[in-house]
Design a protein around this motif. Sequence first.
Motif: not given
Lengths: 173, 777
Positions: A145, A138, B607, A110, B576, B573-574, A142, B599-601, B426-427, B603
Amino acid sequence: MVERFLTIILVIPLLSSCSLQVLQNQREEVLSNREVERKVFLSPPDDSVAIGKIFWLQSEKDVIARKSFFDPQSVSGASRKIDAACRELLYKAIDALRIKDYIKAQANIERAIRIQPNDPYLWTQLAYVAVERGDELQASAFSRKAAAMAGGNELLTKEITKFLRRLNLEVDQ
Amino acid sequence: MKSGIVSRVFRLLRHLALWCLLGFLAYWAWLDKKVYDTFEFASWTLPAKIYARPLELYSSASLSPRRLVYELEMLGYSSVETVRRPGEFSQNGEEVEYYARGYKFWDSVEYSQRLKVLFSGSEIKQVWSMDSGKNVNLTRTEPVIIGSINPKTYEDRILLDYNQLPTILIDTLVAVEDRRFFTHHGFDFTGLVRAIISNVRARAYVQGGSTLTQQLAKNFYLTRERTIRRKITELLMALSIELRFSKEQILEVYANEIFLGQDGNRAIHGFGLASQFYFGKPLQELDVPAIASLVGMLKGPSAFNPRTSPERSLKRRNFVLGVMEKQGLISKARREEFVQLPLDVKGSQFRGVGELTAFLDLVKIQLKKQYDQEAIRNAGLKIHTSLDLYFHNKVTKSVAATLNRIEKELGTEGVLQVASVVIDPRTGEILTLSGGLRLAPGGFNRALKAKRQVGSMIKPFIYALALSEANRFSLATTLKDTEVDWELEDGTIWSPQNFDEKEKGEISLLDSLVYSQNLATVNLGASIGVPKITEYLKKLGGLEILEEYPSILLGAIELSPLELTEMYTVFANNGFKIPLRAIREVTSSGDEILKRYPLKLKPAIDPATSSLVRYALTQVIEQGTGKSLKHTFDTFPIAGKTGTSDDNRDSWFVGFGNNRLGGVWVGRDDNQPTGLTGSSGALRVWSDFMRFSEIKPLVFENPPGIIYRHMNIAAGKQVPQSCPGADHLPFHVATKVPTSKSCLSSVRPSNPRLRKGSSYKRVREGGLIRWLRDFLQ
């Protein structure tokens, strides 16, 4: 006259065979280099012990460095100048992963992402750590992405697709 | 007979004495146990400390010398000509040299070393270690403390080991307070007599007779009352402490416990915190005069407070320096030099940080989800946050200035309020948060709590749903921008209007979003279906929409600025969504990791669809409702959306580049009309503060499934690349577009700039170049 004729008859094939040999050697060298490069690039996921959850970060540091930072194709549009900082963090992530310290591994990646957020490669590394700690949701996010960021980088896209298949997921088309 | 009585009295007295002795011994035993328990087992209640993010230093980092110097000053580094000791720095043009104190982060240690940072403009060229003579790939500064969560006792301290106490402090302490400390056993009769003689001679109270151990006992267990009983108890406790513990242990506890002043309702205990509080640096970095000031304060922390009573404090400090000279700790020449120096008191670290209430509020809310109150208050937790201190300060000042300017223009005063959030998209890390002007602790934090109608801010999400149906909609799809009469369930008719109350007739989906057309959006919503849109918004934003009204299409939904900002991460963020985070990690007082907030995404949108909406949002800034930004920024493309709720009650703007996403709300607490639109209110606030953010242009990666086509939007057809004025638009690969071999003649009058081709690559153009290009176009 005869002497000249004999010279031409003997010397030309000799020269041709020599130059052909040189060309052949060069070709073989190029092919062999390519093969080595291909192996270096593709081997960690392919040669991994077939338990389905071995990934790049567990491979050797130099492979990481080559894959991540010396392949000009591996990043879409990101600056190459800060590679040393990110590489140092990836090494730390590798060390953490070796002792199964997933929290530290993720924290280091990160941190690298904060430095170089547009590098899809770093996002794939995050995906791999997520798989290791059993968070496939996740891992999928990731890597998707990363795929979305990979743009025209076919090799990286191919590898991400392979990775997602391993997770029984399809990459967005 | 008489002798019998006498002997009985004696016996009685003997018994009485025996019982008294037993009682006394029992009392002493009880005191002894109390002392033992406190020293051996007790841990001080330590408040949780909250830290800003450390500054990362590496070659090519986007950072100016001024920012680094600011950070060092906030950390209490002293500016000097030649750097010799930890905590010092010097600046010489594009070179900053500093002696890092070192810091133990939970994941690695930053060692104390002399570093030279070479800059090239606003970028780091090289980080060099003067000690090792090698290039440093990556290092970080210590994090600045921005606040603390105090225990119920409102005590605070920085704990130190005996080894961390400077020798000069111990020597001075002993010289001034208790010269025979290392030889007595808790009580010093000689010292007491000497103090009495000194006080009689001076006809004032100039010297106390208590030993350091007695002072400690008094500070730990007893009140300030002056009674014989308290004196005896103090003496007994002192004897117990001396019997049980070494002199070093006693000094260590003394140095951490002694009371040294008050900061509001926070009590300053110990030399460690006092050093930070009064002089802005660690105890180890204090010079002799500062140490003399602190030791001088022991006589009366309020009376000799260097901030509130500088004259008395200076006199007392010079007296202590005199004692030091007499005891041979410093030379006469040094004393004479020191007494000429001022007190050099600095503000405490977070006095100059600016308004942090809103951000700390958010941190506390996030913490409460994980920890109980006691742990937060007492366990000495270290909470490392993502706050960008320098940027936060700039934003705080800028927001207030812009709002004042807007109020002057409107002719109002003190009625407008504002909330703003800036994150790294981004984060998901929150870099700064402002909850309103003049926000008092515990006040109404509008960034988190003000739920207001979002107006047009909701449109991009409706368009995203439409564009996800690649077979039905594309950016080139023609929409009807004509009158709508929508019959509601109760029989009433809902007739929305465009902002300018004019109908455009037919308009492309792209232009409808770029110019924020209400009627076209309602028509689009009608063709998708309100239930479907409601469901989508619920899923996307986690929103609570209880009833499905068509007015949802125009943003009749209430969200807080923080919630809305988080929703917009999907476009930055594409596709996310990134949950926003103020905390990076929580560690124990011993720097062990307790909890990380990774950090978590999530969907949210595919995208490809996200990239289509993002394209449209860049056009909002390029030519639509946000085009005034073009006068301020040369960092294009950036994307954004303005929003105005009914009757101009709420003014919104969310905008983002590659590395920054900011959301702003401007409105009134009483929810009355403000006369502001999204462009004239929130966008101006955003524009003013974002100049300090080093916002970078968006990077356009083409996600899989996107193809670019040359279009004649007015005709809705793909045309040859050579056609003048053709739009170069992104499409889903699956979208079928009719093709024309000729250019076709009709053009779109509303957006002439767009037809000159995409301006994506126009990054960092100077104002003159931009003006010339615009002029030529």
